[in-house]
Every structure is written in C-alpha cells, then in structure tokens.
Enzyme design. Structure first.
Site, PDB file in Angstrom:
ATOM      1  N   CYS A 136     -31.394  -4.910  25.982  1.00 58.65           N
ATOM      2  CA  CYS A 136     -31.471  -5.134  24.540  1.00 58.65           C
ATOM      3  C   CYS A 136     -32.769  -4.526  23.984  1.00 58.65           C
ATOM      4  CB  CYS A 136     -31.425  -6.635  24.250  1.00 58.65           C
ATOM      5  SG  CYS A 136     -31.655  -6.993  22.508  1.00 58.65           S
ATOM      6  N   CYS A 154     -25.782  -8.358  23.604  1.00 57.50           N
ATOM      7  CA  CYS A 154     -26.961  -8.963  24.194  1.00 57.50           C
ATOM      8  C   CYS A 154     -26.616 -10.446  24.341  1.00 57.50           C
ATOM      9  CB  CYS A 154     -28.162  -8.793  23.273  1.00 57.50           C
ATOM     10  SG  CYS A 154     -29.514  -9.865  23.760  1.00 57.50           S
ATOM     11  N   CYS A 167     -32.923 -14.023  21.170  1.00 52.23           N
ATOM     12  CA  CYS A 167     -33.042 -12.640  20.698  1.00 52.23           C
ATOM     13  C   CYS A 167     -33.230 -12.663  19.171  1.00 52.23           C
ATOM     14  CB  CYS A 167     -31.767 -11.899  21.097  1.00 52.23           C
ATOM     15  SG  CYS A 167     -31.708 -10.206  20.528  1.00 52.23           S
ATOM     16  N   TYR A 226      -0.053   1.201 -12.779  1.00 56.40           N
ATOM     17  CA  TYR A 226       1.249   0.725 -12.296  1.00 56.40           C
ATOM     18  C   TYR A 226       1.646  -0.503 -13.106  1.00 56.40           C
ATOM     19  CZ  TYR A 226       4.639  -0.734  -8.616  1.00 56.40           C
ATOM     20  OH  TYR A 226       5.749  -1.083  -7.903  1.00 56.40           O
ATOM     21  N   GLU A 272      -7.279  -0.027 -10.468  1.00 57.52           N
ATOM     22  CA  GLU A 272      -8.415  -0.003  -9.558  1.00 57.52           C
ATOM     23  C   GLU A 272      -9.679  -0.355 -10.327  1.00 57.52           C
ATOM     24  OE1 GLU A 272      -6.892   0.735  -6.866  1.00 57.52           O
ATOM     25  OE2 GLU A 272      -8.474   1.197  -5.414  1.00 57.52           O
ATOM     26  N   LYS A 299       4.139  10.141  -7.410  1.00 56.72           N
ATOM     27  CA  LYS A 299       5.162   9.113  -7.638  1.00 56.72           C
ATOM     28  C   LYS A 299       6.396   9.741  -8.285  1.00 56.72           C
ATOM     29  CE  LYS A 299       1.605   5.641  -8.538  1.00 56.72           C
ATOM     30  NZ  LYS A 299       0.873   4.863  -9.546  1.00 56.72           N
ATOM     31  N   GLU A 347      -1.206  11.414  -9.865  1.00 58.76           N
ATOM     32  CA  GLU A 347      -2.365  10.672 -10.360  1.00 58.76           C
ATOM     33  C   GLU A 347      -3.484  10.813  -9.354  1.00 58.76           C
ATOM     34  OE1 GLU A 347      -0.949   6.670 -10.511  1.00 58.76           O
ATOM     35  OE2 GLU A 347       0.697   7.240 -11.814  1.00 58.76           O
ATOM     36  N   LYS A 357      -4.272  12.507   0.953  1.00 60.65           N
ATOM     37  CA  LYS A 357      -5.707  12.223   1.090  1.00 60.65           C
ATOM     38  C   LYS A 357      -6.507  13.524   1.155  1.00 60.65           C
ATOM     39  CE  LYS A 357      -7.004   8.276   2.053  1.00 60.65           C
ATOM     40  NZ  LYS A 357      -6.931   7.151   2.759  1.00 60.65           N
ATOM     41  N   ASP A 383     -10.776   5.353  -5.671  1.00 62.46           N
ATOM     42  CA  ASP A 383     -11.239   4.677  -4.462  1.00 62.46           C
ATOM     43  C   ASP A 383     -12.091   3.468  -4.856  1.00 62.46           C
ATOM     44  OD1 ASP A 383     -11.620   4.207  -1.824  1.00 62.46           O
ATOM     45  OD2 ASP A 383     -13.119   5.767  -1.528  1.00 62.46           O
ATOM     46  N   CYS A 398     -35.000  -7.702  22.803  1.00 63.93           N
ATOM     47  CA  CYS A 398     -35.537  -8.759  23.675  1.00 63.93           C
ATOM     48  C   CYS A 398     -35.475  -8.380  25.157  1.00 63.93           C
ATOM     49  CB  CYS A 398     -34.797 -10.077  23.429  1.00 63.93           C
ATOM     50  SG  CYS A 398     -33.107 -10.055  24.050  1.00 63.93           S
ATOM     51  N   LYS A 428      -6.112   9.370  -6.835  1.00 65.40           N
ATOM     52  CA  LYS A 428      -6.175   8.129  -6.079  1.00 65.40           C
ATOM     53  C   LYS A 428      -7.600   7.622  -6.196  1.00 65.40           C
ATOM     54  CE  LYS A 428      -4.758   6.071  -1.743  1.00 65.40           C
ATOM     55  NZ  LYS A 428      -5.938   5.270  -1.452  1.00 65.40           N
ATOM     56  N   SER A 479       0.853  -1.186   0.000  1.00 66.93           N
ATOM     57  CA  SER A 479       0.000   0.000   0.000  1.00 66.93           C
ATOM     58  C   SER A 479       0.887   1.234   0.000  1.00 66.93           C
ATOM     59  CB  SER A 479      -0.938  -0.030   1.190  1.00 66.93           C
ATOM     60  OG  SER A 479      -0.172  -0.079   2.352  1.00 66.93           O
ATOM     61  N   LEU A 480       0.280   2.391   0.103  1.00 71.37           N
ATOM     62  CA  LEU A 480       1.035   3.645   0.061  1.00 71.37           C
ATOM     63  C   LEU A 480       0.995   4.299   1.426  1.00 71.37           C
ATOM     64  CD1 LEU A 480      -0.530   4.997  -3.235  1.00 71.37           C
ATOM     65  CD2 LEU A 480       1.837   4.280  -2.959  1.00 71.37           C
TER      66      LEU A 480
HETATM   67  S1  IVH Z   1       0.099   2.996  -6.840  1.00 73.42           S
HETATM   68  C1  IVH Z   1       3.142   0.164  -4.405  1.00 73.42           C
HETATM   69  N1  IVH Z   1      -1.662   4.631  -7.844  1.00 73.42           N
HETATM   70  O1  IVH Z   1      -4.340   2.963  -3.233  1.00 73.42           O
HETATM   71  C2  IVH Z   1       1.824   0.835  -4.381  1.00 73.42           C
HETATM   72  N2  IVH Z   1      -2.376   3.215  -6.068  1.00 73.42           N
HETATM   73  O2  IVH Z   1      -2.801   2.623  -0.451  1.00 73.42           O
HETATM   74  C3  IVH Z   1       1.266   0.976  -5.741  1.00 73.42           C
HETATM   75  N3  IVH Z   1      -4.743   3.444  -5.516  1.00 73.42           N
HETATM   76  O3  IVH Z   1      -3.564  -0.410  -2.974  1.00 73.42           O
HETATM   77  C4  IVH Z   1      -0.028   1.653  -5.751  1.00 73.42           C
HETATM   78  N4  IVH Z   1      -5.224   4.983  -6.998  1.00 73.42           N
HETATM   79  O4  IVH Z   1      -5.478   0.224  -4.514  1.00 73.42           O
HETATM   80  C5  IVH Z   1      -1.436   3.682  -6.909  1.00 73.42           C
HETATM   81  N5  IVH Z   1      -3.108   6.114  -8.886  1.00 73.42           N
HETATM   82  C6  IVH Z   1      -2.890   5.172  -7.974  1.00 73.42           C
HETATM   83  C7  IVH Z   1      -3.906   4.701  -7.121  1.00 73.42           C
HETATM   84  C8  IVH Z   1      -3.602   3.718  -6.173  1.00 73.42           C
HETATM   85  C9  IVH Z   1      -5.700   4.219  -6.034  1.00 73.42           C
HETATM   86  C10 IVH Z   1      -4.960   2.500  -4.388  1.00 73.42           C
HETATM   87  C11 IVH Z   1      -4.407   1.129  -4.620  1.00 73.42           C
HETATM   88  C12 IVH Z   1      -3.447   0.863  -3.495  1.00 73.42           C
HETATM   89  C13 IVH Z   1      -3.830   1.897  -2.504  1.00 73.42           C
HETATM   90  C14 IVH Z   1      -2.588   2.330  -1.755  1.00 73.42           C
END
Ligand code: IVH
Length: 667
Positions: free
Chosen positions: A405, A423, A429, A225, A172, A287, A112, A311, A116, A408, A114, A82-83
């Site tokens: 509860c 409960c 219940c 990626y 994603e 990045k 880029e 974020k 969701d 019940c 992010k 993850s990041l």
């Molecule tokens: S790069 C080595 N780029 O965010 C990590 N991640 O917390 C490579 N995500 O698990 C991830 N948009 O599911 C990357 N433009 C983006 C992204 C992205 C969403 C998600 C991804 C990852 C999580 C990281």
C-alpha cells in the site's frame, strides 16, 4: 390594494415575468434589462407575501429555497428506456433496413443531437408543471420537482391553449460548459477536488437538497420526447415544433430527413460542428418521424425499435507515459493512474489518465516511457486505449503493479474473482480511516452537522480524531483552535455530536460502515434482531435465514464482529450513549400482519397523520408506496383524494380501505 385587485396584479406579473423568462432562456432574445426584470420580480414577491399567495409555479419560486427536501421515489407512468447504440454508418444502414422491412415502406427520420446530461421526465397537467422525475432505474425515479422549478428554460406554465390536459415530456438536464468551467475554477482556487464532467455535475446538482443552490448553478434543459394521449400531431418533428410553441426549449439543431442519406449528412455535419455548442453532446439520435409507424415498430425489452443513437467517436491523441502512481480509496481499493506528458485533447490539456486496475495495465503491456494513445470521452479523466509499440525503446521498463500500500505499506491483496487490489489494513490505513469517518458522519448515517470531508481531513491530520470513536472526545476549545474554524462552527460540531446520540440504531449500524451493510440491510437486521448483541452473536447460517440477507452479507457481518478492535469500538460508542438497540417506539406494535402488501396513502385522515400511518404500515411488515401501479395492494383512503388518483385506482381495480378498516387490519 383590495384583494381582488391584488390577485389580478399578481397574475399579470406572473404571466409577464414568465414571458420574459421564455424570451431570455428559451429564445435567447431578451426584451428587458436584468434590472427591470428583478424589479418586477421583487414587486411580485412583495404582493404574493402580502396577500398570502404561495403558488409553486410562480416565477418567484425559481430562486429555490433552502428548506432541504428528501426525494420521494415515484414510479414512471411510461418506463424510461434507453436507446440502442450504433458506432458506424454501416450500423445505421442496418437500422434503416430493419425499419423498412417491418413497416414495408420508405420513411422520414428525425435527427436530433444526443445531449449528454441527466434525463428527466416532466408531467404537465392542465398546462402547469406538476412533477419532474429523474430516470432512476427506468421504472422508478426521484421526484425532483422543486429543483427543476429553478431551471429557467423549463416552463412552469405553458403558453397557448392547444396542449393536451395531461402529458409527459422528456429531455435532458444539462450544465453548460461555461457554468461547469467556472465552478471548477472556483474549486481549484479553494484547493478542492475538481468535478469530473458536466454530465455528472448536472445529475448531482439535480439531487441537491437545497434548491437555492440548484438555482445558482444555472442548469439548462432540452426536451425531445412527448408522451401522452390525444397529441395533436402524428409527426414527432411536428410535435416538437408544437412543444416549442408551448414554451419548451427544443433544439434548433433538429433535422427532418427524407431518407438515410440525409441522416448521414446530418451526422457528418455535427461530428465536428458539435464543438461549437455550449453544452455536451455525444452523438445523434435518429428517430422514425411518424408516431403511428413508431407504434407499429414497438419496443424490445430495453429500447424502442424506432430509434437508434449514433455515438460520436471520442477524441484522441498520442503522448508519453511518464510514470504510474497509485491512489487508495475509502474501501481500500487501489487505483493506478497514468501521469502523462501534457497533451491537448478536445479543448483541455490532459496530464493524467485512469488505468483502472492491474489487468488493464498488463493487457496494454505498458512500459514507462511508452508513447500511448489517449482518448477522451465524456469524462474529464481520459483513458489510455493503446501503445505505439514502434516507439518503444528496449530500455523502457514494464509497469508492474505495486505490492504494498502506498499509504501504509501493508501488503496488498487481490480477492478471488475481483479485479481490484485492496489494502487489507482497514483500521490502520489513513485514507480508509478517513473514508470511514466521512461515511459515519454523513447525512444518511449519523448526520453530524458541521463535519464534512474537509473537517475529517483536518481532524485526522491534526491528530484530534484518528478514528470514529475519537470524534466523541472532541472538545470545543480544540476545534476552535483549528484554522478556518469559527466559534459558531465549533459549537455546531459539538451540538451535532451530542444530537447524534439520539440517532436510531438502524442508522448507527449503517454508519459503522460494515461492507455490504447498506441502509436497507441495516434496517432489516435491526428489525429482526433488535440489539447489537444479538447481531454480533449470529453465525453465517443464522443470518442467511433472514430475508434479503445472502451469504456475502452474512460473511461480511460475521467477519466484522470477529475483530477485537471493532468490539472495542462498539463498547466505546455504547459508553458515549449511542443507540445500540431498537427503540421502544419501534418495537411497540411490531407485527408481520401486512407482510407482502404495498399500500398507498392518499387524502386526509381523522385519527392519524399520514406520517403516523406510514410508520404503522412499516411496523407491521407492509410497504408504503408512493405511486399507484398494478403491484399496489390497497389504497388507504382519507378525505379529499384527487380525481386523477381515484380514476387510476378504479381502472386498475385496486381495493380502497378506510382508516378504520386499516386499523382493524393491524389490530
Ligand atoms: S430519446 C425511448 N432523444 O440518451 C428512448 N434521448 O440512451 C427515448 N438522450 O436516456 C430517448 N439526447 O437520456 C432521446 N435527442 C435525444 C436524446 C436522448 C440524449 C439520452 C436520454 C436517454 C439516453 C438513451
């Protein structure tokens, strides 16, 4: 048409249709009408059927199939990390300083959005999609290839010819807001519970067993990626442009920034601009552009040092707390919910907020009538983040957690070390009983066809089944008399119940819903102790001797069997004919000969099917694994093993054994 001619035509149609798919779903520039597209697709379908062509990467496979599939767990070639997160510009500056300190120069950054959604890793071999795996725990994920094939913006075959022979691309999977809102509108009409947010819905959809439903759900995907050897560009940004040429959907909203100031510009722009996008985003990913420099920077245990996620701040508003109500879940946990004066936040009207538990209520020092701050992150149900104390009237009463509860009236308990109130009336219940019944009939438990959440609700409310054992007393006539129950559905339930009597003991044990006895623990208990009588006579000490059974599980098992109503339930289910001992089949030939060994099966065999071999491995205490890693002990090798697998095994020095050698091992 001659076969040769037909094959050519099939290939041409496949290419043409994929081209239109790309123009429609990736470029958003359709060239032909939907009708013309469908006609061509039908023509292709007909030809493929007539000439027995079953190409998984043909556009005809994008509609999915209703053959249900279980997902195989596979190990990721490169871990899915993850990041690390940043919440302020200050933290981005610190990131920039850290990066420069390590590499010793200025550098370009790629910004880029992010996205969701639910992350996915796609493998392409010689230009065709061969595998799609979810993130899972980062090391292993679920193979969801068939479902992913239905996503139109994911290319099944690549365009051009300068792509590497073998690479992975990650991104994603998203459910666009429009699709999500339509789905929820349908659910609302049916009076069914609403889906929480597009992210969870996309993740849930990816794991559906029936890929034709997945196809209908119109998921989308952005890729960001690329991993592999011999990639044609050093720049990540330039690689993304290449990937777009190969047919992938790469966000147009990606920026190449010369320095950190340009990164800030990008972030400020998208902080508000993102609300105009068709899919959910929750930040900006920054990045280092050069992959060479990325390599210099490397990774920490959890995330790359060359990237960070900024974020966005969640949207918030203030409103008045009208009351607090309480919901009882299937485990008996009681959740408080705040009822609010409706207020618009981020495009929806918010009426309720979750409060989680009593601690949160006291920490906020909530009083009914208070003006509260409400925040909406990725969830549809928002949370209360604070109280505007200046607006509190002295007459407002503090919210105090209920003692009984709401369903019940039983006095609630709070276990030591746990935040939730429970409960304890688990067998009396209503929401808990219904929850247990739902678990009992669920797919991984008794898998009773035809009974789902709605039917359980109906059966319970109509007094037809007030607990698990009464399910087996149901008569077809009773079911038919129910609203919305056709003759066919009633018969399906009756057949499903009858069929469930063959379900092996380990699943019956799991279905009983003993706390902490999940699928794996149930399997272990059955393998070691064989019968329900043996299990029920164990002490905590005896149980904890078993591998994988700790005190928490052991205490829960002993506690469950100490209740007379549970023993009665077992007697009743035994009398109905359910399985309460390990099957002869399973017992026969059981040993510990392969304990601790991870064995992968590959190829075709002379004496046994792969499924039989898998069972033999498990029966003898080994583990059948599905992908090769350093931890693999043996490759059980048949004929026609793929060259890439062989290469990998050789590289890692994993010994290969033949079918005969394997049989000798377990003799
Ligand atoms: S790069 C080595 N780029 O965010 C990590 N991640 O917390 C490579 N995500 O698990 C991830 N948009 O599911 C990357 N433009 C983006 C992204 C992205 C969403 C998600 C991804 C990852 C999580 C990281």
């Amino acid at each position: 048409m001659k076969r040769e001619e037909a094959l050519e035509k099939i290939k041409a149609l496949q290419t043409e249709l994929e081209e239109h798919n790309y123009k429609y779903y990736v470029l958003a520039q359709p060239e032909i009408s939907d009708f013309d597209f469908d006609m061509k697709l039908k023509e292709l379908e007909k030809l493929e059927k007539e000439f027995g062509i079953d190409d998984p990467n043909s556009p005809t496979h994008r509609v999915g199939s209703d053959i249900s599939s279980d997902f195989e767990q596979v190990e990721h070639k490169y871990m899915m990390l993850s990041l690390s997160n940043a919440y302020s510009e200050e933290e981005i500056k610190d990131f920039d300083t850290r990066v420069k300190k390590i590499i010793g120069t200025e550098c370009e950054y790629v910004c880029e959005l992010k996205y969701d959604g639910s992350s996915i890793s796609l493998t392409y071999e010689n230009g065709v999609l061969t595998r799609a795996v979810t993130r899972g725990d980062g090391v292993k994920g679920d193979d969801v290839t068939n479902n992913v094939r239905t996503i139109r913006s994911i290319p099944l075959k690549l365009r051009g010819n300068d792509y590497p022979d073998n690479f992975e691309i990650r991104g994603e999977i998203l459910m666009p807001f429009e699709v999500f809102n339509n789905l929820n509108a349908e659910l609302e009409e049916k009076g069914e519970p609403l889906l929480a947010n597009p992210r969870n819905t996309a993740a849930g959809t990816l794991k559906m067993k029936n890929s034709s439903i997945v196809a209908a759900r119109k998921l989308d995907a952005y890729l960001y990626y690329i991993l592999g050897e011999n990639l044609p560009e050093d720049g990540h940004y330039q690689m993304l442009q290449k990937a777009r040429e190969w047919g992938f959907k790469i966000s147009e909203d990606t920026g190449l920034c010369k320095n950190v100031d340009e990164v800030f510009e990008f972030i400020r722009k998208w902080d508000t601009e993102r609300f105009n996008l068709p899919v959910a985003t929750d930040g900006v990913v920054i990045k280092v552009n050069s992959r060479n420099l990325q390599e210099n920077l490397g990774f920490t245990a959890k995330s790359p040092r060359w990237a960070i996620a900024y974020k966005f701040k969640a949207e918030s508003a203030s409103t008045v707390l009208k009351s607090v109500s309480y919901q009882v879940g299937r485990t008996g946990a009681v959740t408080p919910v705040a009822n609010l004066e409706p207020v618009p936040i981020a495009g929806t009207i918010v009426k309720r907020a979750s409060l989680h538990n009593a601690d949160i209520i006291s920490k906020l020092d909530l009083h009914v009538g208070d003006t509260v701050f409400v925040e909406k992150g990725g969830e549809i149900i928002p949370k209360i983040t604070g109280v505007d104390a200046s607006k509190r009237h002295p007459m407002f009463e503090a919210v105090s957690f209920i003692e009984n509860c709401p369903e019940c009236r039983t006095e609630l308990i709070r276990k030591e070390g746990e935040v939730a109130h429970y409960c304890p009336n688990e067998d009396g219940c209503p929401p808990q009983i219904k929850g247990k019944m739902e678990h009992f009939v669920s797919r991984k438990a008794m898998d009773i066809d035809g009974i789902g959440q709605e039917t359980v609700e109906l059966l319970y409310n109509q007094n037809l089944a007030k607990n698990i054992s009464e399910l087996y007393d149901l008569k077809k006539e009773q079911l038919e008399a129910l609203e919305r129950m056709a003759d066919k559905s009633a018969q399906r339930i009756i057949d499903g119940l009858e069929e469930s009597k063959k379900v092996p003991f380990e699943r019956v044990l799991f279905a009983l819903g003993i706390r902490y006895v999940g699928e794996t623990v149930a399997k272990t208990l059955v393998k070691k102790l064989h019968t329900i009588e043996n299990i029920q006579n164990q002490t905590v000490e005896q149980l904890t001797v078993i591998d994988e059974v700790g005190t928490r599980i052991a205490e829960s098992v002993v506690d469950w069997f100490s209740k007379p109503e549970h023993l009665e339930l077992i007697e009743k289910l035994k009398a109905e004919g359910l399985q309460f001992k390990i099957s002869e089949d399973q017992l026969e030939g059981q040993s510990d000969q392969l304990a601790g060994l991870n064995i992968i099966i590959s190829g075709t065999f002379e004496k046994h099917s792969r499924d039989q071999l898998k069972k033999m491995i498990e029966k003898n205490g080994g583990k059948n694994v599905s992908s090769i890693s350093k931890k693999t002990s043996y490759l059980l090798a048949g004929d026609n093993i793929g060259p890439s697998k062989l290469g990998k095994v050789k590289k890692l020095g994993i010994p290969m054994i033949s079918e005969d050698e394997f049989l000798k091992m377990i003799e």
